[in-house]
Scaffold this motif. Sequence first.
Motif, mmCIF file in Angstrom:
data_model
loop_
_atom_site.group_PDB
_atom_site.id
_atom_site.type_symbol
_atom_site.label_atom_id
_atom_site.label_comp_id
_atom_site.label_asym_id
_atom_site.label_seq_id
_atom_site.Cartn_x
_atom_site.Cartn_y
_atom_site.Cartn_z
ATOM 1 N N GLU A 10 0.824 -1.209 0.000
ATOM 2 C CA GLU A 10 0.000 0.000 0.000
ATOM 3 C C GLU A 10 0.858 1.259 0.000
ATOM 4 O O GLU A 10 0.579 2.217 -0.726
ATOM 5 N N ARG A 55 -2.267 -6.072 -5.731
ATOM 6 C CA ARG A 55 -3.111 -7.053 -5.037
ATOM 7 C C ARG A 55 -2.850 -8.471 -5.526
ATOM 8 O O ARG A 55 -3.352 -9.419 -4.939
ATOM 9 N N ASP A 97 -8.524 -10.547 1.079
ATOM 10 C CA ASP A 97 -8.243 -9.803 2.307
ATOM 11 C C ASP A 97 -9.560 -9.507 3.012
ATOM 12 O O ASP A 97 -9.998 -8.371 3.125
ATOM 13 N N ASN A 98 -10.223 -10.596 3.473
ATOM 14 C CA ASN A 98 -11.514 -10.461 4.153
ATOM 15 C C ASN A 98 -11.277 -9.957 5.573
ATOM 16 O O ASN A 98 -11.094 -10.719 6.515
ATOM 17 N N VAL A 99 -11.253 -8.660 5.692
ATOM 18 C CA VAL A 99 -10.861 -8.044 6.954
ATOM 19 C C VAL A 99 -12.060 -7.995 7.898
ATOM 20 O O VAL A 99 -13.091 -7.429 7.577
ATOM 21 N N SER A 100 -11.893 -8.638 9.048
ATOM 22 C CA SER A 100 -12.940 -8.556 10.072
ATOM 23 C C SER A 100 -12.444 -7.851 11.319
ATOM 24 O O SER A 100 -13.225 -7.579 12.220
ATOM 25 N N ILE A 115 -9.438 -4.692 12.632
ATOM 26 C CA ILE A 115 -8.628 -3.586 12.102
ATOM 27 C C ILE A 115 -7.380 -3.368 12.932
ATOM 28 O O ILE A 115 -6.652 -2.414 12.708
ATOM 29 N N ARG A 158 -8.298 -13.482 9.123
ATOM 30 C CA ARG A 158 -9.126 -12.360 9.551
ATOM 31 C C ARG A 158 -8.307 -11.107 9.852
ATOM 32 O O ARG A 158 -8.861 -10.076 10.201
ATOM 33 N N ILE A 159 -7.004 -11.220 9.705
ATOM 34 C CA ILE A 159 -6.134 -10.077 9.997
ATOM 35 C C ILE A 159 -5.789 -9.368 8.697
ATOM 36 O O ILE A 159 -5.408 -10.013 7.720
ATOM 37 N N PRO A 160 -5.914 -8.055 8.619
ATOM 38 C CA PRO A 160 -5.550 -7.334 7.389
ATOM 39 C C PRO A 160 -4.115 -7.643 6.972
ATOM 40 O O PRO A 160 -3.214 -7.741 7.804
ATOM 41 N N LEU A 161 -3.909 -7.779 5.670
ATOM 42 C CA LEU A 161 -2.604 -8.180 5.164
ATOM 43 C C LEU A 161 -1.514 -7.177 5.514
ATOM 44 O O LEU A 161 -0.388 -7.548 5.853
ATOM 45 N N HIS A 162 -1.819 -5.870 5.429
ATOM 46 C CA HIS A 162 -0.768 -4.888 5.691
ATOM 47 C C HIS A 162 -0.351 -4.901 7.154
ATOM 48 O O HIS A 162 0.796 -4.588 7.481
#
Length: 1414
Positions: free
Chosen positions: A458, A936, A1154-1157, A1159, A1233-1237
């Motif tokens: 990003e 991506r 990136d199924n972010v649940s 933050i 469930r953890i954001p990739l960045h």
Amino acid sequence: MMSSTSSLCTRLSLISSFVSAIFLLLFPWRLRQLNRDPVKVRRSRHHENVKLVSSIVFLCVQVIATYLTASSTETDNLVLTAVPPAAALGLAWLSRQEHRRAIRPSSLILLYVLSLLLLDVVKLTAPSSLRMLGSHDPFPTCVRLISESLVLWVECRSKDAVLVDQYQDGLSAEEKASVLGRAVFWWINPVLARGYKTVLTNNELPHTDSRLRSETLRVAILGARLRSSKFPDSTVDETLHTHGPESYLSLPLVLAECLLRPFLSVILPRLCLILVRYAQPVLISYVIQYVTSSDGGSEDEGYFIIVAAVFVYAGLAISTGVYRHGLDRLQVMVRGVLTSLLHEHTLLAQSRAYDDGSVVALVTNEVSALETTAEMFHEVWAQALEVIVGTVLLAGQVGWLWPVPHIIILVCSQVSRYVAQNMKTRQTEWNAATQGRLAVTASVLGNIKTIKMLGLQEKVAQHVHDLRQEEMKKARSVRWVMVIYNASANALGMFAPVITIVLFAAIAMHDGSVLDTKTAFPTIATLALVTHSANMVMTMVPKLVAAQAGFERIQGHIERIAPVVDLRSMGPPLQQPGGDAGPIMVVKNLTVTFTPFGKRILDGINLDLSPGKVVACSGPVGAGKTTLARAMLAEVTSCGGFVRLATHHTVAYCAQTPWLTGQTIKQLIRGPAHASDRDQEEWYNIVVKACCLEQDLAMLPGGDGTLVGGRGMNLSGGQRQRVALARAIYQRPAVAILDDVFSALDGATEGKVAENLFGPKGLFREMSTAVFWIANSTPHLHLADHVIILVDGKIEEQGSWSQLRSHEQEISKLIHHYDNDASAAPVTSHEDYPMVPKRAPLTEAPEKKDSNRGSGDFSLYTLYSFFITFPQYWVKWWTRDSEDGGRHTTFYIVGYALLNLMAWISTNGTMWSTVMQVAERSGLVLHGHLLATIMRAPLAYFSNTDTGVILNHFGQDIQLVDKQLASAVSTLGTQMFKLVMQASLLLAVQPWMSVTLPVCAAVVYIVQKVYLRTSRQLRLIELESRSAVYSSLLETVQGIETIRASKWEPFITAAFTESLGMSQRPLYLLLCLQRWLNVVLDLTVAGIAAGTIALSIYTRTATGGGNIGVALTVILVANTTLLRLVESWTNLEISLGAASRLRTVEEDTPFEEDNVSIIDWPTRGGLEIKDLCAAYNNDTPALNDVTLSVQPGQTVIICGRTGSGKSSLVLALLRLLPIHSGSISLSGLNISRIPLHILRGRCFYPFFLPSASLRFNLDPSNTLTDTDLITLLEEVADLWAHFTSSSMQIYPGQTQLLALARGVAQVRAVTRLGAGFRDGTSTGSNPIVLLDEITSSLDPEAEKVVYDTIQREFVDKGFTVVMVSHKLAAVTQYLKAGPGDGDGLVVVTMGDGRVESVQRLSEITTSNAATPSS
């Protein structure tokens, strides 16, 4: 005009005799040329007899016709009567020689026979009053016409079937085509047919001719540069090495000298084009006079007007096609020579002289812009000449008012002058911004794996996007200038005719006369040509100025390159006193500095390399080891001392960072020089075995046929090093220079490879190779014959290893002294395959058809087309009113002016909305979508897709969107509506022309159907083939040291030349196909024009002068409209192809889910891996049933043999490796469930983005201050001192230190933001820090700094640390247990993708177990 049979026949006979005389004059010259050439055809009695029979028939007919003509006419000139039979006899003789010794059909014979045939057609189709009077029977003419047609058909036939093999296979279809076939592009019909029926591929396309081939162009440009140098007696290599300021015209002059003959060859067709173009107003004047003449005009005069019309409009079509084709050839040549010149200088440049992407940016941006330079130059002089010719015609039409348009031209030229003054600077800034963006993009793509591991995609994408916005800001200033210029140019084209006609009408009204059709329409036609030519001159001058900026950028790039000059002295090997062979390489008092008064990187180095001896070099980071190796390769220029190399000896170089191209493993090991070896299989197997690659190849799905991907992405670090090492050995070099080639290997593999190479029976010993080996640790230094220790550029210690061990305490401070005995490591393992593709070819998905194209504002197009066309009809009403007395002259004057004013406003509105709104927005949006799509994409996408292909999207495709798409859409819409309005107006004044509509519609439908299907395929092939050129350039830049060391320049040049040639082939065919379309459409217009004139002449009682004036004026501008329509359609095809490719990439490129649940980071730092199975593809499992539990705050060291799955486990933790079963949880939370960045932001991996700033490399989030970063760099091995020194080169060891500094900066940035920390201590939110081989290239002192920093910044603060390392001795020595480690550090040993054991480090040390290794 002629009015009798005698006069017509006599004059045509005189012309025929004159043509025959010219043929007889050229006949000996051509015959002499042919007699010097060898026979080029096989014996074929059929072809020879057919030509012989046709020539005899032609001779007999000419003799009989001459006899009949002489007997029926009164002539005293027997010489003229005898010329045609003599020419026919010469034709028979020449035909035989042409058939045997020429490749293509005879141009001289064809042009001669065609001229006679046309004369006979005129004689035969003449009106009865001219043709049938007296004793002149048409029968002899018909017979002569048949014989001429027979010769023409026989001579036009291709000789492809009878050519000998060497001429049949190596020549293009164009080279073997006749002059008539080349004029109408008949030779390209097989390509059209094949493209219509089947799917074309690059390999199936016909070759370009020999003068367009890349090899020829490369030799030509290098020779021209040599001749233009200050030292013409020097060699090409010396000339290219000459460094010094050159004139800003140096490169254009070299280019002109290189392409002088093809450059001059287009002058004649351009002069012919001027002639037929300005014959149109004269023809219009004659037609109007004939139609409006009071006596009705004679039938004979009308016939000759029709004949003249046919010749004028057909000549316009043919001359335009030939001229444009010559420019197309020049375009291909310019692209070839400039690209080849840049590649040649790339081979000479120092490896760190510029970024990877700069030369690609120059080829993408500057070379693409300079391809049409020759066209600009020719159009300037030709259009200026047209202005002069038009002015002469105009003076005869409007008298002393002829200066009026020139006054307007002078006023508008001031705007052009302003554009020229400002364009160069602004265009240079735009090009520089584009080059900077592409250089960064190339660097990002080359390091994409590391960027993803660090979670920087990003931040990096935002950095590239910011560069793109800056580029668009620079482009906006250029576009504003172009909008202003366009308004000025349109004002000239629209208002000059208006003002001139209005003034003429006003003066005529004052003098009591009127504006009649005889004056109005020829004047309008002439004014249209004059203003168009003046507009083109003012258009081309700013473009030439902008092109000069491109030349200066390329020339500046070449001059900025510090060429590598091999100053090593050469000579025979020195002999020892006992007669033994002396050293192959001698280094004597070598001193190196990077600046004249800077620090000495090397100081007084003395060193000998002898056959079969191994010299090892070690020392701390920054001691000068790599610089010494590069100096021995002549990659670094010494300021003192010398390096002496025995002549005719090969040198193999293996760099710290292996240079691998996207080939198969077997191709890489064999290298470019031995790519075609078929009898060296035994030696190949020996090399593979010596480098311990057998097990790796057995586990790969494709074996040694596996593609390694860009920069070897499909292989692990250890595999990459061993493949590069095997390549060096395979060459059987006399000297091998190995730079830390074991840093990524585990102890067991390292030991085996070292023994196989350096041991008493090692390959280097058996080959008597002199080896210079840079090593950072001691386990295998005993295999070396001599060891030197470098410190601060000087030899601190030297001798045999047994001698140096007596100073072990001092030496251990400088180099590692670990006993890496890895006997306990598993012998067999499953290699770590970062991205092994299942299929070999690196290809792209085929282009999908896209029917949803962007469009402009059609209301503006409609308004402009109406207001630019309707004034022609208005003039017709005006002249009719004048014939009735001119009572409404003022009304028509005001209306005429208002119509043109509205046309000017609407066209400028179209230009502004397209260029300033659509172009900028579409460029930003498409680039943003492409950038987001690529960033991506999963790691496997970059493994299966060549970097050059992706870079082509960011370079060529985006450039087409920026500079062609919007203008092509605008121009196409405008020209389409103009053509519709012009056709409507033509039908309104000539209703009989409506009968031609079905024929024209059928022709256009068939042509577009055949053309589009083929051109679309050629466009795709051309765009995709450029990727190979970019990839080849990038690979050359990245591996230039290895290439030069091994003397592979000829092989790399040959491979690049082949790639360039493959990209030139579809480009040239596409340009030829466009010219074919031009000729077909122009001939269609010629037929319409001739038909219109014929109708007007034969129905002159029903056709008024105004109607025919409107019709012919519309046809004159319709021809230009059609040309612009084809050009804009072509540009739109190309740019829409680019947009379609971008859309295809966006649709077909897979993306990381990136199924972010959540933050934020999990509140604790525990790691739980259960029954984990992961694989890069279904056939290649990397992890098998891995189960591991890591407590919060615990430090875990992962070790094992190379390929055991260590790096695969790290990739799985970062969600870069697909998980087939099992799970990975952080504090009970699944990592999906953890954001990739956030997940990837806790991994610290050696990485440096050279095109970005130091601040961005340290703190991408821009959280810390400059003072904080400087303090941090001072703490980590005093890196700040290095960055402030004269040397800014970054070596692998310093890159690792910089990676650690970035990791610390990231922790401190989190602390600064207050997320989970208070006063620098953890408050419960514990990141997991991943470290992958963080000390592989470091000396003991730097290693201690690294471990102390890890201890202080990560371990002691309670972070969970997962570290991949094969130096357990260093971990034991420097790293202590932290708050969460309980009884001590944990060591996880992996093998074959499984966890073999989990032990405390203290247990391994106490039991004195063998050290597992990576």
